[in-house]
Scaffold this motif. Structure first.
Motif, PDB file in Angstrom:
ATOM      1  N   GLU A   1     -19.941   4.002  -6.830  1.00  0.00           N
ATOM      2  CA  GLU A   1     -19.745   5.216  -6.054  1.00  0.00           C
ATOM      3  C   GLU A   1     -18.285   5.702  -6.166  1.00  0.00           C
ATOM      4  N   ARG A   2     -17.353   4.751  -6.178  1.00  0.00           N
ATOM      5  CA  ARG A   2     -15.940   5.141  -6.333  1.00  0.00           C
ATOM      6  C   ARG A   2     -15.710   5.782  -7.708  1.00  0.00           C
ATOM      7  N   LEU A   3     -16.335   5.225  -8.751  1.00  0.00           N
ATOM      8  CA  LEU A   3     -16.201   5.815 -10.094  1.00  0.00           C
ATOM      9  C   LEU A   3     -16.790   7.220 -10.119  1.00  0.00           C
ATOM     10  N   ARG A   4     -17.956   7.360  -9.485  1.00  0.00           N
ATOM     11  CA  ARG A   4     -18.615   8.669  -9.461  1.00  0.00           C
ATOM     12  C   ARG A   4     -17.723   9.707  -8.776  1.00  0.00           C
ATOM     13  N   LEU A   5     -17.114   9.316  -7.656  1.00  0.00           N
ATOM     14  CA  LEU A   5     -16.259  10.253  -6.923  1.00  0.00           C
ATOM     15  C   LEU A   5     -15.054  10.686  -7.757  1.00  0.00           C
ATOM     16  N   LEU A   6     -14.375   9.715  -8.392  1.00  0.00           N
ATOM     17  CA  LEU A   6     -13.199  10.061  -9.198  1.00  0.00           C
ATOM     18  C   LEU A   6     -13.561  11.066 -10.287  1.00  0.00           C
ATOM     19  N   ARG A   7     -14.724  10.833 -10.923  1.00  0.00           N
ATOM     20  CA  ARG A   7     -15.158  11.782 -11.966  1.00  0.00           C
ATOM     21  C   ARG A   7     -15.409  13.156 -11.352  1.00  0.00           C
ATOM     22  N   SER A   8     -15.983  13.176 -10.145  1.00  0.00           N
ATOM     23  CA  SER A   8     -16.276  14.469  -9.511  1.00  0.00           C
ATOM     24  C   SER A   8     -14.987  15.203  -9.137  1.00  0.00           C
ATOM     25  N   PHE A   9     -13.901  14.463  -8.897  1.00  0.00           N
ATOM     26  CA  PHE A   9     -12.611  15.122  -8.610  1.00  0.00           C
ATOM     27  C   PHE A   9     -11.998  15.706  -9.892  1.00  0.00           C
ATOM     28  N   GLY A  10     -12.394  15.155 -11.040  1.00  0.00           N
ATOM     29  CA  GLY A  10     -11.816  15.609 -12.313  1.00  0.00           C
ATOM     30  C   GLY A  10     -10.899  14.589 -12.960  1.00  0.00           C
ATOM     31  N   VAL A  11     -10.874  13.346 -12.445  1.00  0.00           N
ATOM     32  CA  VAL A  11     -10.031  12.307 -13.057  1.00  0.00           C
ATOM     33  C   VAL A  11     -10.653  11.929 -14.399  1.00  0.00           C
TER      34      VAL A  11
ATOM     35  N   ASP B   1     -14.897   5.672 -19.450  1.00  0.00           N
ATOM     36  CA  ASP B   1     -13.686   6.458 -19.211  1.00  0.00           C
ATOM     37  C   ASP B   1     -12.625   5.640 -18.462  1.00  0.00           C
ATOM     38  N   GLY B   2     -12.766   4.326 -18.468  1.00  0.00           N
ATOM     39  CA  GLY B   2     -11.775   3.448 -17.839  1.00  0.00           C
ATOM     40  C   GLY B   2     -10.536   3.311 -18.710  1.00  0.00           C
ATOM     41  N   VAL B   3      -9.381   3.126 -18.070  1.00  0.00           N
ATOM     42  CA  VAL B   3      -8.138   2.860 -18.801  1.00  0.00           C
ATOM     43  C   VAL B   3      -7.938   1.343 -18.802  1.00  0.00           C
ATOM     44  N   HIS B   4      -7.735   0.785 -19.970  1.00  0.00           N
ATOM     45  CA  HIS B   4      -7.508  -0.659 -20.073  1.00  0.00           C
ATOM     46  C   HIS B   4      -6.121  -0.984 -19.500  1.00  0.00           C
ATOM     47  N   CYS B   5      -6.096  -1.677 -18.364  1.00  0.00           N
ATOM     48  CA  CYS B   5      -4.850  -2.001 -17.668  1.00  0.00           C
ATOM     49  C   CYS B   5      -4.559  -3.493 -17.755  1.00  0.00           C
TER      50      CYS B   5
END
Ligand SMILES: [Zn+2]
Length: 300
Positions: free
Chosen positions: A66-76, A107-111
């Motif tokens: 759900e957190r991933l979905r929200l970030l995408r919906s914000f445009g991240v 769409d994750g950044v490898h950290c």
């Protein structure tokens, strides 16, 4: 100079980005953690009245999907998973988890992260070879000096690769024995080409960290929690500081601290917009500068 008012709610973020004419958000300061650790972090914030002297209700205490979905919906457009160890022997395990996150989140950044301990140079080099493109360290939580000689081989590898390192080194929300700008400057004297991203604008030492950005060509500031109503109560921005933010506009990048924030994501953007530094400044901070550091395509 125009300053379009920022979004009042998360739903309004895409429309605001459309008005600015940018394809998304490049947020360098987002946390994802192994599930058990995430719960411990949230339990810590539940004790914030004792730890920080203020309540800190987590707005996005939600399942990972759900957190991933929200970030995408914000445009991240590229989603970091910043982690950091509070003791020796943890960083490699966190780095393995981060690599796994990057493999399963397209769409994750490898950290990756690091800690002053034997072998840190090797595991940082291995993480870079494995594709890590954003590092995080937390001086107050880890209780170590950023210029600890044990870290030198890791800093050399990071400076050579030009990979950005988000460093929480300011003395907010609580100071530690090694927080503040002095030891970061000592680190930069040894490794002047490091791409450091000073988390939270270095608050409350706003001006001293901005001095480092002026002095060292690859040092940046992230906006995490800055200028929000919440932070203005705890560590208010000096009245003469927005002028410096304007002048350093090419080296200020969006950070949010999602999901561990006591307000909605849109409020971070709104708080930056109301500094009234103009839409061009907002375009750089919300997109261009972070996109460049994360090497995300402009048409992402
Ligand atoms: Zn953070």
């Amino acid at each position: 100079m125009t300053s379009t008012p920022g979004p009042a709610t998360d739903r309004e973020i895409p429309e605001y980005l459309g008005r600015l004419g940018i394809p998304g958000l490049a947020d360098l300061h987002v946390h994802f953690l192994p599930e058990a650790m995430q719960r411990k972090v949230w339990a810590f914030f539940d004790r914030a009245v004792t730890e920080y002297g203020t309540a800190w209700p987590i707005t996005y205490r939600l399942a990972e999907a759900e957190r991933l979905r929200l970030l995408r919906s914000f445009g991240v457009r590229a989603i970091p998973a910043l982690t950091y160890p509070h003791k020796a022997g943890m960083a490699q395990w966190l780095n393995e988890w981060c690599a796994e996150f990057a493999r399963r989140v397209p769409d994750g950044v490898h950290c990756a992260t690091l800690y002053p301990e034997p072998g840190v140079g090797d595991y940082v080099a291995a993480a870079i070879a494995d594709g890590a493109r954003l590092f995080k360290m937390h001086v107050q939580v880890g209780v170590f000096a950023p210029d600890d000689p044990l870290l030198d081989p890791a800093w050399e590898a990071l400076a050579g690769s030009r990979i950005p390192v988000v460093i929480h080194a300011g003395s907010g929300p609580t100071p530690g024995p090694y927080t503040g700008p002095e030891l970061v400057e000592s680190l930069l004297r040894k490794h002047p080409t490091l791409t450091l991203v000073i988390a939270h604008l270095g608050m409350p030492e706003y001006h001293q960290f901005a001095d480092l950005v002026e002095r060292y060509g690859r040092v940046h500031l992230d906006t995490t929690m800055a200028a929000t109503d919440f932070t203005e109560h705890l560590a208010p921005m000096p009245a003469d500081y927005p002028r410096r933010l304007r002048d350093l506009g090419d080296r200020v990048v969006l950070g949010s601290d999602f999901p561990n924030i006591p307000y909605c994501y849109a409020h971070q953007i709104e708080a930056l917009a109301r500094l009234d530094l103009g839409d061009e400044w907002m375009r750089k901070v919300l997109w261009d500068n972070g996109r460049r550091l994360l090497e995300v395509d402009d048409d992402a």
